[in-house]
Design an enzyme around this catalytic site. Sequence first.
Site, PDB file in Angstrom:
ATOM      1  N   ASP A 155     -12.607  62.688  68.884  1.00 29.05           N
ATOM      2  CA  ASP A 155     -14.660  61.866  68.949  1.00 29.05           C
ATOM      3  C   ASP A 155     -14.868  60.630  69.787  1.00 29.05           C
ATOM      4  O   ASP A 155     -14.572  59.718  69.829  1.00 29.05           O
ATOM      5  CB  ASP A 155     -13.966  61.927  67.178  1.00 29.05           C
ATOM      6  CG  ASP A 155     -15.098  61.544  66.142  1.00 29.05           C
ATOM      7  OD1 ASP A 155     -16.036  60.724  66.864  1.00 29.05           O
ATOM      8  OD2 ASP A 155     -15.231  62.238  65.526  1.00 29.05           O
ATOM      9  N   TRP A 213      -8.281  66.979  61.308  1.00 34.21           N
ATOM     10  CA  TRP A 213      -8.356  65.733  61.584  1.00 34.21           C
ATOM     11  C   TRP A 213      -7.974  64.754  59.983  1.00 34.21           C
ATOM     12  O   TRP A 213      -7.813  65.307  59.140  1.00 34.21           O
ATOM     13  CB  TRP A 213      -9.747  65.127  61.291  1.00 34.21           C
ATOM     14  CG  TRP A 213      -9.194  63.455  61.516  1.00 34.21           C
ATOM     15  CD1 TRP A 213      -9.251  62.846  62.257  1.00 34.21           C
ATOM     16  CD2 TRP A 213      -9.882  62.464  60.213  1.00 34.21           C
ATOM     17  NE1 TRP A 213      -9.263  61.394  62.222  1.00 34.21           N
ATOM     18  CE2 TRP A 213      -9.797  61.029  60.589  1.00 34.21           C
ATOM     19  CE3 TRP A 213     -10.296  62.867  59.016  1.00 34.21           C
ATOM     20  CZ2 TRP A 213     -10.315  60.130  59.357  1.00 34.21           C
ATOM     21  CZ3 TRP A 213      -9.986  61.744  58.416  1.00 34.21           C
ATOM     22  CH2 TRP A 213     -10.204  60.929  58.674  1.00 34.21           C
ATOM     23  N   ASP A 269     -20.803  64.872  64.996  1.00 32.79           N
ATOM     24  CA  ASP A 269     -20.155  64.114  63.782  1.00 32.79           C
ATOM     25  C   ASP A 269     -20.766  62.815  63.493  1.00 32.79           C
ATOM     26  O   ASP A 269     -20.676  61.966  64.522  1.00 32.79           O
ATOM     27  CB  ASP A 269     -18.855  64.438  64.482  1.00 32.79           C
ATOM     28  CG  ASP A 269     -18.613  63.854  62.882  1.00 32.79           C
ATOM     29  OD1 ASP A 269     -18.714  63.878  61.620  1.00 32.79           O
ATOM     30  OD2 ASP A 269     -16.726  63.026  62.718  1.00 32.79           O
ATOM     31  N   HIS A 313     -13.223  57.449  67.557  1.00 34.31           N
ATOM     32  CA  HIS A 313     -12.032  57.032  67.715  1.00 34.31           C
ATOM     33  C   HIS A 313     -11.278  56.737  68.301  1.00 34.31           C
ATOM     34  O   HIS A 313     -10.213  57.076  68.489  1.00 34.31           O
ATOM     35  CB  HIS A 313     -11.405  58.300  67.292  1.00 34.31           C
ATOM     36  CG  HIS A 313     -12.310  59.577  66.203  1.00 34.31           C
ATOM     37  ND1 HIS A 313     -11.936  60.259  65.506  1.00 34.31           N
ATOM     38  CD2 HIS A 313     -12.823  59.073  65.295  1.00 34.31           C
ATOM     39  CE1 HIS A 313     -11.937  60.657  63.824  1.00 34.31           C
ATOM     40  NE2 HIS A 313     -13.418  59.794  64.014  1.00 34.31           N
ATOM     41  N   GLU A 369      -7.020  66.298  65.733  1.00 36.33           N
ATOM     42  CA  GLU A 369      -8.323  65.561  66.106  1.00 36.33           C
ATOM     43  C   GLU A 369      -7.643  63.496  66.875  1.00 36.33           C
ATOM     44  O   GLU A 369      -7.203  63.224  65.124  1.00 36.33           O
ATOM     45  CB  GLU A 369      -9.664  65.121  65.853  1.00 36.33           C
ATOM     46  CG  GLU A 369     -10.504  64.133  65.511  1.00 36.33           C
ATOM     47  CD  GLU A 369     -11.807  64.386  64.349  1.00 36.33           C
ATOM     48  OE1 GLU A 369     -13.001  63.828  64.808  1.00 36.33           O
ATOM     49  OE2 GLU A 369     -11.687  65.553  64.295  1.00 36.33           O
ATOM     50  N   ASP A 428     -20.445  56.390  63.043  1.00 35.36           N
ATOM     51  CA  ASP A 428     -20.588  57.532  62.547  1.00 35.36           C
ATOM     52  C   ASP A 428     -22.504  56.996  62.553  1.00 35.36           C
ATOM     53  O   ASP A 428     -22.974  58.235  61.897  1.00 35.36           O
ATOM     54  CB  ASP A 428     -20.273  58.395  61.861  1.00 35.36           C
ATOM     55  CG  ASP A 428     -19.083  59.057  61.669  1.00 35.36           C
ATOM     56  OD1 ASP A 428     -17.962  59.507  62.988  1.00 35.36           O
ATOM     57  OD2 ASP A 428     -17.682  58.760  61.237  1.00 35.36           O
ATOM     58  N   ASP A 437     -15.889  53.446  64.273  1.00 37.73           N
ATOM     59  CA  ASP A 437     -16.248  54.422  64.346  1.00 37.73           C
ATOM     60  C   ASP A 437     -17.390  55.050  62.743  1.00 37.73           C
ATOM     61  O   ASP A 437     -17.009  54.914  61.717  1.00 37.73           O
ATOM     62  CB  ASP A 437     -14.989  54.660  63.495  1.00 37.73           C
ATOM     63  CG  ASP A 437     -15.507  56.285  62.857  1.00 37.73           C
ATOM     64  OD1 ASP A 437     -15.922  57.416  63.980  1.00 37.73           O
ATOM     65  OD2 ASP A 437     -14.626  57.162  62.962  1.00 37.73           O
ATOM     66  N   LYS A 473      -7.495  59.653  66.299  1.00 35.71           N
ATOM     67  CA  LYS A 473      -7.965  58.365  65.412  1.00 35.71           C
ATOM     68  C   LYS A 473      -7.178  56.861  65.714  1.00 35.71           C
ATOM     69  O   LYS A 473      -6.231  57.143  65.576  1.00 35.71           O
ATOM     70  CB  LYS A 473      -8.781  58.370  64.602  1.00 35.71           C
ATOM     71  CG  LYS A 473     -10.076  57.455  63.305  1.00 35.71           C
ATOM     72  CD  LYS A 473     -10.681  57.822  62.463  1.00 35.71           C
ATOM     73  CE  LYS A 473     -11.932  56.751  62.118  1.00 35.71           C
ATOM     74  NZ  LYS A 473     -11.382  57.290  60.463  1.00 35.71           N
ATOM     75  N   HIS A 529     -16.115  65.894  69.316  1.00 36.92           N
ATOM     76  CA  HIS A 529     -17.336  65.723  68.209  1.00 36.92           C
ATOM     77  C   HIS A 529     -18.031  64.088  68.388  1.00 36.92           C
ATOM     78  O   HIS A 529     -18.032  63.529  68.929  1.00 36.92           O
ATOM     79  CB  HIS A 529     -16.033  65.086  66.949  1.00 36.92           C
ATOM     80  CG  HIS A 529     -15.932  66.495  65.983  1.00 36.92           C
ATOM     81  ND1 HIS A 529     -15.132  65.979  64.588  1.00 36.92           N
ATOM     82  CD2 HIS A 529     -16.283  67.001  66.471  1.00 36.92           C
ATOM     83  CE1 HIS A 529     -15.559  67.425  64.256  1.00 36.92           C
ATOM     84  NE2 HIS A 529     -15.481  67.621  65.069  1.00 36.92           N
TER      85      HIS A 529
END
Length: 418
Positions: free
Chosen positions: A258, A184, A325, A261, A225, A295, A293, A227, A285
Site C-alpha cells: 500500500d 490487513w 485505496d 503504508h 498487507e 488516503d 497514511d 503497515k 493498493h
Amino acid sequence: MNIREKYEAAKNEYEKWGIDVEKVLDKLKDVKISVHCWQGDDVTGFENSNQELSGGIAATGNYPGKARNAAELRADLDKALSLIPGKHKVNLHAIYAETGEEKVERDELRPEHFANWVQWAKRRGLGLDFNPTIFSHEKAADGLTLSHPNKDIRDFWIRHCIASRKIGEYFGKELGQPCLTNIWIPDGYKDIPSDRLGPRQRLKDALDEIFKVKVDNKYNLDAVESKVFGLGAESYTVGSSEFYINYAAKNNILSLLDTGHYHPTEMVSDKLSAMLLFSNKVALHVSRPVRWDSDHVIVLDDELKEIAKEIVRNDALDRVIIGLDFFDASINRIAAWVIGTRNMIKALLSAMLMPNKKLKQLQDEGNFTERLVLMEEFKTYPLGDIWNYYCQINNTPVKEQWLEEVKAYEKEVLSKRK
C-alpha cells in the site's frame, strides 16, 4: 483539429521513437484496475451497527449524498465506472455483506451474503476482489485482532479470514476471473512495547491456521498487507513490512504494498523491481499519503507516474495487481472514484508511451545525458491527445466533460439522500 486529427498528429510524434500507439491502446484496454467500493460510503458498510470507524482509519468530511445501502452504492459505482475507460474490477470489504434482517457475525459470513454483488458484477462483466474487515468491531476495540493475547478473540478473526477466503473463491468461480483476498490488520501499540516478538509469533500462528484451510488458487489469490504505523499504533505495528514479506515468500502467497503504508521517504515505485525478482505476482493498493497514511484521492503526481513506469518497463502488467485505496468524504464521492481511477490509467498510458527500451540501453551505456534529456522531453509529449482519443473510443467523456454527468447525478440522485 478534432480529437481524431489531434490523435493522429500525436501518434506520429510517438511513432518516431518506434512506439506503436494502437498496440499500446489495445494493451491498455485489457488492464483491470480494482476500484474500492468503500470510497462511496466512507468505509461504513452495511452491518446495521453503531460501531464507529476504528483501526487507525479516518474518513474526514461530510459531503452530502453518501451511499446508505448496497443498492445505492452499486448505483453510484455504475455511474463512476461509466465515466472510466476500460472494464475493471470492484473491491469489497466483508462489511458490505447483505444479510437482510438477519444479524450475521463476521465469522459466519457466507457466499450467499454477497450474491447480489456477484449478480451485479456478472451483468456488467466485472471482477470482484475481497477483504476481511478486521477493524470497526467490538473484538478489535483495543487495537489487537489476530495477534491478541486472548485466544477466543484470535479464533474469531481466524474464522472470519477463513470465511472471507471462501467468499473470494466463490467470486472467482462465479465471475471467471481470480479474486484477490487481502488480509490487513490494525494491530499494534501506541507506546513502546515490552514484547515485540510475542505478538508477531501469535500473528504468524494465526495466519498459519487461516492458510491451512485450502481454497483453489485458480479462483482465489491470497495476499497480506503491511503497515508502518497507525493511529493508536504509533510505536509498533505487528504486521510490519519485514514480517509480511518474509511470511508471503515462505508461504507462497502475495505481498500487497500500500503506497501509504511506509515511511515518508520510502517509495513503493522503488520496491516493485525488487519484489518482482522474487515473486510471480505483486499486489498494490494505490493511495496518496499526505504527511501520514491519509488516503487522499490519487493525483497524477511523480510517484504515481513512477509506479506505472516500473510496472510497464518491467513488462509486469500481468504480474502486478493494481487496486486503489483512498476515501475522501470532503468531495463528491463519485468524482473521487473517477479522478483517482482515470489518473491510474492515465499514468499507465504515459508509461506505455515512453521509449523504455531506448532508455534502458542509454543507462547500460552510461549515456546519462541523453537518458535525462529524453526522460524530460517526453514529459511534454502530447499524451493528452492520445488519452482523449482513448476515452472517446471507449465511449467515456473526454477531458473534464465527465464532471457534468457527476453534477447531474448529484442533483438528481445524491441531493435527495438524507
